[in-house]
Design an enzyme around this catalytic site. Structure first.
Site, PDB file in Angstrom:
ATOM      1  N   CYS A 192       0.854  -1.188   0.000  1.00  0.00           N
ATOM      2  CA  CYS A 192       0.000   0.000   0.000  1.00  0.00           C
ATOM      3  C   CYS A 192       0.886   1.231   0.000  1.00  0.00           C
ATOM      4  O   CYS A 192       1.866   1.308   0.749  1.00  0.00           O
ATOM      5  CB  CYS A 192      -0.910   0.029   1.237  1.00  0.00           C
ATOM      6  SG  CYS A 192      -2.397  -0.952   1.061  1.00  0.00           S
TER       7      CYS A 192
ATOM      8  N   MET B 189      -8.326   0.699   0.778  1.00  0.00           N
ATOM      9  CA  MET B 189      -7.673  -0.041   1.863  1.00  0.00           C
ATOM     10  C   MET B 189      -7.649   0.779   3.149  1.00  0.00           C
ATOM     11  O   MET B 189      -7.766   0.229   4.246  1.00  0.00           O
ATOM     12  CB  MET B 189      -6.253  -0.462   1.466  1.00  0.00           C
ATOM     13  CG  MET B 189      -6.231  -1.505   0.356  1.00  0.00           C
ATOM     14  SD  MET B 189      -7.296  -2.941   0.651  1.00  0.00           S
ATOM     15  CE  MET B 189      -6.667  -3.561   2.185  1.00  0.00           C
TER      16      MET B 189
ATOM     17  N   ASP C 109     -12.150  -5.699  21.586  1.00  0.00           N
ATOM     18  CA  ASP C 109     -11.176  -5.697  22.680  1.00  0.00           C
ATOM     19  C   ASP C 109     -11.745  -5.073  23.945  1.00  0.00           C
ATOM     20  O   ASP C 109     -11.563  -5.599  25.045  1.00  0.00           O
ATOM     21  CB  ASP C 109      -9.910  -4.953  22.257  1.00  0.00           C
ATOM     22  CG  ASP C 109      -8.893  -4.893  23.380  1.00  0.00           C
ATOM     23  OD1 ASP C 109      -8.484  -5.966  23.863  1.00  0.00           O
ATOM     24  OD2 ASP C 109      -8.524  -3.772  23.788  1.00  0.00           O
TER      25      ASP C 109
END
Length: 155
Positions: A74, A110, A125
């Protein structure tokens, strides 16, 4: 044809040197599904780790800005805007939308996907102490514009 494979059949970064600079916009989404007993608890969702939604927004923006460090090949892209919206839907799921914009030679799909995924991972999390039955699903590109072609999943 795979764009990240060289003529020698080796991994390769795409050369964007001759591409036109255009405004590139991408919108990605992730959905976080909670078990029934904790679904739709409302906003703000709080845990011992702090405000879940606010932390997820910050994490998503940070991740989008660092995509080139996380995904091989990327290009580093100077993002002009990155916004993350997090809301409960009617099914009691947390929907995370990441919208990214840059004026550059290559797209920002992306970056948007990374932002949405990182925000969803942060929710997981921060909420895993409530349940390990939390699921992240449907991380996908919703729309993109600029460059060679536009895309809209709703069309």
């Amino acid at each position: 044809m795979l764009t990240h494979i060289s003529e020698a059949n080796r991994p390769s970064m795409v050369d964007v040197g001759d591409k036109a600079v255009t405004t590139r916009i991408a919108h990605a989404r992730a959905v976080v599904t909670f078990p029934r007993d904790i679904a739709g608890k409302g906003d703000p969702l709080q845990t011992k780790k702090g405000p879940v939604v606010d932390t997820a927004i910050v994490a998503g923006v940070l991740a989008a800005k660092q995509t080139h460090h996380l995904i091989p090949f990327c290009h580093p892209i100077p993002l002009e805007d990155c916004s993350i919206e997090v809301d409960w839907n009617e099914a009691g799921e947390l929907v995370i939308d990441c919208k990214v914009r840059a004026t550059h030679k290559t797209g920002v799909e992306m970056e948007a996907l990374t932002g949405a995924a990182a925000a969803a991972l942060t929710v997981y999390d921060m909420c895993k102490s409530l349940s390990h039955g939390i699921r992240i699903r449907d991380v996908r590109l919703v729309a993109k514009s600029g460059g060679k072609s536009d895309f809209n999943a709703d069309e």
